[in-house]
Design a protein around this motif. Structure first.
Motif: not given
Length: 165
Positions: A91-92, A106-107, A109, A84-88
């Motif tokens: 997408t960013e 943005r994440l 993190q 999920p983090t890599r997809v986010r």
């Protein structure tokens, strides 16, 4: 109305129609389905504004070409996106290139180490690249294919998640 006035009016009308047609369709739009498609083909395409330009993309592949593609390369890209983090992150970066600090913000993190781990996986798979130190982006030629993968995933998900259990 005499013939000269009618000719001027017709010329004016022609210019207005041409102006309307020019704004209705970007100049880079390919003839999406003008070509003959053989049986057993997959077509994906996209059109949109990105990074200040209009991108248009169309790919037609045969089922046999897709089924015989090396599984390792496909699995590497899918594995990189299987988080999920890599997809986010992807997408960013489809919105615009970002620095490491901007991505972390943005994440939301908490750990720079975790963010770099995810970026390393996406870089290794070729999903993103580093145009300059500390900045990450999606390559122009990968924008629509990546959007297409994310779009296809929407159609692969079960409509009601709890029905599969």
């Amino acid at each position: 109305m005499n013939a000269d006035e009618m000719a001027r009016e017709l010329a004016s009308l022609g210019r207005r129609v041409a102006a309307l047609e020019a704004t209705a369709r970007p100049p880079a739009v390919p003839a999406m389905l003008d070509q003959h498609l053989d049986a057993d083909t997959v077509l994906y395409a996209g059109l949109g504004g990105w990074d200040g330009q209009t991108l248009a993309w169309q790919v037609v592949r045969g089922w046999d070409e897709i089924r015989s593609a090396p599984a390792d390369a496909s699995a590497g890209v899918l594995a990189a996106l299987a988080n999920p983090t890599r997809v986010r992150i992807a997408t960013e970066l489809l919105r615009r290139r970002l620095t490491t600090a901007e991505l972390a913000q943005r994440l939301d993190q908490p750990s720079p180490g975790q963010l770099f781990h995810h970026l390393k996986e996406l870089l290794a798979a070729g999903v993103v690249h580093q145009p300059e130190r500390g900045t990450y982006a999606v390559r122009e030629q990968h924008v629509i294919p990546l959007l297409s993968v994310l779009c296809a995933v929407l159609d692969l998900r079960p409509s009601v998640p709890w029905e599969d259990s």
